[in-house]
Design a protein around this motif. Structure first.
Motif, PDB file in Angstrom:
ATOM      1  N   ALA B  84       6.113 117.950  -4.044  1.00  0.00           N
ATOM      2  CA  ALA B  84       6.469 119.369  -3.933  1.00  0.00           C
ATOM      3  C   ALA B  84       7.357 119.600  -2.714  1.00  0.00           C
ATOM      4  CB  ALA B  84       5.214 120.237  -3.858  1.00  0.00           C
ATOM      5  N   ALA B  85       7.059 118.869  -1.626  1.00  0.00           N
ATOM      6  CA  ALA B  85       7.873 119.015  -0.413  1.00  0.00           C
ATOM      7  C   ALA B  85       9.314 118.566  -0.669  1.00  0.00           C
ATOM      8  CB  ALA B  85       7.252 118.213   0.734  1.00  0.00           C
ATOM      9  N   VAL B  86       9.456 117.435  -1.375  1.00  0.00           N
ATOM     10  CA  VAL B  86      10.803 116.953  -1.697  1.00  0.00           C
ATOM     11  C   VAL B  86      11.535 117.988  -2.563  1.00  0.00           C
ATOM     12  CG1 VAL B  86      12.132 115.134  -2.838  1.00  0.00           C
ATOM     13  CG2 VAL B  86      10.026 114.542  -1.603  1.00  0.00           C
ATOM     14  N   TYR B  87      10.831 118.491  -3.563  1.00  0.00           N
ATOM     15  CA  TYR B  87      11.406 119.483  -4.479  1.00  0.00           C
ATOM     16  C   TYR B  87      11.958 120.684  -3.694  1.00  0.00           C
ATOM     17  CZ  TYR B  87      11.373 122.983  -8.321  1.00  0.00           C
ATOM     18  OH  TYR B  87      11.689 123.956  -9.232  1.00  0.00           O
ATOM     19  N   ARG B  88      11.160 121.155  -2.730  1.00  0.00           N
ATOM     20  CA  ARG B  88      11.575 122.339  -1.958  1.00  0.00           C
ATOM     21  C   ARG B  88      12.754 122.011  -1.053  1.00  0.00           C
ATOM     22  NH1 ARG B  88       5.412 123.435  -1.125  1.00  0.00           N
ATOM     23  NH2 ARG B  88       5.022 124.901  -2.823  1.00  0.00           N
ATOM     24  N   VAL B 110       2.705 119.222  -9.856  1.00  0.00           N
ATOM     25  CA  VAL B 110       3.792 119.586  -8.946  1.00  0.00           C
ATOM     26  C   VAL B 110       4.355 120.952  -9.352  1.00  0.00           C
ATOM     27  CG1 VAL B 110       6.143 119.002  -8.203  1.00  0.00           C
ATOM     28  CG2 VAL B 110       4.407 117.204  -8.385  1.00  0.00           C
ATOM     29  N   ASN B 111       4.473 121.169 -10.639  1.00  0.00           N
ATOM     30  CA  ASN B 111       5.018 122.441 -11.114  1.00  0.00           C
ATOM     31  C   ASN B 111       4.148 123.624 -10.688  1.00  0.00           C
ATOM     32  OD1 ASN B 111       6.911 124.021 -12.347  1.00  0.00           O
ATOM     33  ND2 ASN B 111       6.145 123.708 -14.422  1.00  0.00           N
ATOM     34  N   ILE B 112       2.840 123.409 -10.627  1.00  0.00           N
ATOM     35  CA  ILE B 112       1.953 124.483 -10.164  1.00  0.00           C
ATOM     36  C   ILE B 112       2.299 124.821  -8.718  1.00  0.00           C
ATOM     37  CG2 ILE B 112      -0.433 125.153  -9.638  1.00  0.00           C
ATOM     38  CD1 ILE B 112      -1.372 123.239 -11.811  1.00  0.00           C
ATOM     39  N   LEU B 113       2.364 123.773  -7.875  1.00  0.00           N
ATOM     40  CA  LEU B 113       2.600 124.004  -6.442  1.00  0.00           C
ATOM     41  C   LEU B 113       3.948 124.666  -6.183  1.00  0.00           C
ATOM     42  CD1 LEU B 113       1.449 121.229  -3.966  1.00  0.00           C
ATOM     43  CD2 LEU B 113       0.575 123.547  -4.302  1.00  0.00           C
TER      44      LEU B 113
END
Ligand SMILES: NC(=O)c1ccc[n+]([C@@H]2O[C@H](COP(=O)([O-])OP(=O)(O)OC[C@H]3O[C@@H](n4cnc5c(N)ncnc54)[C@H](O)[C@@H]3O)[C@@H](O)[C@H]2O)c1
Ligand SMILES: [Zn+2]
Lengths: 181, 395
Positions: B84-88, B110-113
């Motif tokens: 999630a951190a990478v995604y952001r 990950v999609n939830i977060l």
């Protein structure tokens, strides 16, 4: 015209029935946990202070019990001292009525999406087993067979009769006590 | 009137067949997504399975912004937080999960977060906690087994507490599942066999457990027929792309079936065994299936007998007297397991796994009794019963 007038009465009756059944079950849960070793063994795996609720959505009758430790339950009526850990929620009064009037088995009601589990599923599974055990104790065999998936073979008649009598007695005294209080 | 009642829900767009991957850019743009992230694992990447997806996107001028390829077999809360951190950081706006059940479940979490916010996935555990639609989410399954691309559940391990957290919400369902025969072509034999048996088990349990319904029945029987007809063919000829597509479709259909009718004791025992002995999910399914059917036999005689038609075909079905069909269905499944054992040593007993000791059986039985799926098993299961089934599955 007529149906319009009759329906609220029917639903009022269902509501009262469900409320009363919750009270009986709550007291019976407490009583059975004091006498039955099978229920105690199941309950021992629950954390101390574990709060279990059964309720009718959105804001209907409730049954709340707490695991006090050592496999004993305490019935809290319809108010929880703090947020509950596991809640089994009937989606509608009618579904609660079907189950609590033994027209639909608890397991079937789950399979039919009549109710939701909120909280740790493994505890909910455990509580369902406790409720099944309870129903086979306090109900006459013919009705209990309709309520649970399988009637326990190790529940012989004398044991059933004596324990059920003891549970009824405890429920009755509890009712009297709380009426006095 | 009976008390019959059921619900059936599957809003996932299924994009299946030849050149299915090339539809991804169009489908993403339809949802306004421009910066997708790929979530996958090392094995899938090493098999070269990302290349056709990346190529398909590049050819449509859609850049994959980043790739996370370090999903472990039992995905954890920490992994989910890291992704999630990478995604952001990369300002992604959508997720493509490519892989088996492990990568798909991770993608869901990950999609939830990234949609709901925060860094603590445990907060969203349970049923119905998520109340809003999530980010665009696509799934490309590379195993033909879990059916995770059409189920509304994900399971993630909380390492600190040592427990498995379930997440259930219809918002976890992907926007689209892309079934392309190229993606399962590289599956090694034992994973092909184990995951196909997972799909088989989803179908058989869906058809014989308490929440069965006419719609899930239709998907379950069609899936059983496909697995029965194609699995051994694919085992003998791994590059049979028609056969691969049949298995992949069977897996999706079985997923649709069981997510609408639930599974039973095979899964309760399998989840417990997976957690305690770290055996792959599909292997456990294949292992327990016949023993559980034998345990349930008298409760499921009718539906299990009907399955003979899909397991063995019309001739065998017609030649078998109605009173013997349930047993014949179990025999057909045993025969299939023997054939798989011959081809890739897929274990048929706990002893054959070499990873389970007899003194673990009690622990497995206890844990299985706490598994949610046990509620949907047609026959009540006591600790004693679970132990007896495990004992029969031992050797
Ligand atoms: N959410 C659900 O509905 C659901 C249902 C069933 C199982 N599951 C979960 O799914 C997981 C198991 O998933 P699985 O059985 O698909 O296995 P998996 O995703 O763990 O993959 C197994 C191995 O196969 C490799 N692999 C995958 N595809 C490949 C390919 N095409 N070529 C070469 N190698 C490939 C992977 O790298 C990995 O090493 C479990 O964690 C289980 O709990 C979820
Ligand atoms: Zn499975």
């Amino acid at each position: 015209m007529l149906t319009k007038r009759i329906q609220p009465m029917a639903s009022q009756a269902k509501r009262l029935y469900v409320e009363l059944m919750f009270q009986v079950m709550g007291r019976a849960l407490q009583a059975v946990s004091e006498v039955d070793s099978v229920v105690q063994t199941e309950a021992k795996a629950l954390p101390e202070g574990f709060l279990f609720e059964m309720m009718v959505m959105p804001d209907g009758s409730k049954l709340i019990v707490e695991h006090m430790g050592e496999g004993r339950f305490h019935y809290h009526g319809d108010t929880a001292p703090r947020p509950v850990d596991v809640s089994i929620k009937f989606k509608h009064l009618t579904h609660a009525f079907l189950v609590l009037s033994f027209q639909e088995k608890t397991s079937v009601a789950f399979a039919h999406d009549r109710m939701l589990v909120d909280g740790d599923v493994s505890y909910a599974v455990r509580m369902t087993r406790v409720l099944n055990r309870l129903e086979s104790f306090i109900l006459p065999k013919i009705i209990a067979k309709r309520a649970v998936k399988e009637y326990p073979v190790d529940l012989h008649l004398p044991e059933k009769l004596t324990s059920a009598a003891r549970i009824y007695l405890k429920v009755a005294t509890h009712f009297v006590q709380s009426a006095r209080a | 009137m009976t008390n019959t009642y059921y619900e059936f829900f599957c809003p996932v767009k299924v994009i299946a067949g030849k050149a299915a991957l090339e539809h991804i850019p169009y489908e993403l743009s339809g949802l306004g997504a421009k910066r997708p992230m790929i979530v996958t694992d090392k094995g899938v990447r090493a098999a070269g399975l990302l290349d056709p997806v990346i190529a398909a996107c590049e050819e449509s001028n859609l850049d994959i912004v980043c790739i996370y390829d370090d999903v472990p077999p039992d995905s954890s809360t920490t992994v989910v937080r890291d992704i999630a951190a990478v995604y952001r950081k990369e300002k992604c706006d959508s997720i493509i999960a490519i892989g088996g059940g492990s990568a798909i479940d991770t993608g869901k979490a990950v999609n939830i977060l990234v949609s709901e916010g925060g860094t603590d996935i445990a907060k969203y555990s349970g049923a119905g906690v998520i109340k809003h639609p999530l980010k665009p989410f696509f799934v490309v399954p590379t195993t033909a087994g879990t059916g995770s691309e059409v189920t509304s559940i994900a399971v993630i391990t909380d390492e600190t507490k040592g427990v498995k957290l379930p997440f259930t919400s219809s918002f976890l369902l992907p926007n689209a599942a892309i079934i392309d025969p190229r993606m399962t072509m590289t599956l090694p034999p034992h994973i092909t066999a184990a995951t196909a048996m997972d799909a088989m088990t989803h179908s058989v349990e869906s058809f014989t457990c308490m929440a069965k319904n006419p719609l899930s029945d239709a998907y379950a029987t069609a899936a059983i027929k496909k697995v029965s007809q194609s699995l051994l063919q694919v085992m003998d000829n791994p590059k049979d792309s028609d056969g691969r597509l049949e298995l992949a479709q069977a897996s999706t259909m079985a997923g649709i079936a069981f997510s609408n009718s639930m599974v039973g004791l095979v899964h309760s025992l399998g989840h417990a065994t997976g957690a305690i002995c770290h055996l792959p999910h599909g292997l456990c399914m294949s292992l327990y299936l016949p023993y559980v059917l034998e345990y349930n036999l008298e409760t499921i005689r009718q539906p299990l007998g009907e399955l003979l038609l899909y397991l063995e075909g019309p001739e065998v079905y017609a030649d078998t007297p109605a009173s013997r069909r349930a047993e014949a269905s179990i025999s057909a499944l045993r025969k299939l397991r023997d054939a798989l054992y011959k081809r890739c040593q897929l274990p048929r007993t706990l002893k054959e796994t070499g990873k389970v000791t007899e003194d673990q059986l009690d622990h497995i039985a206890e844990m299985a009794l706490d598994d949610g799926s046990i509620m949907f098993n047609p026959k009540e299961v006591t600790l004693k019963d679970a132990r007896a089934v495990l004992q029969r599955a031992w050797a």
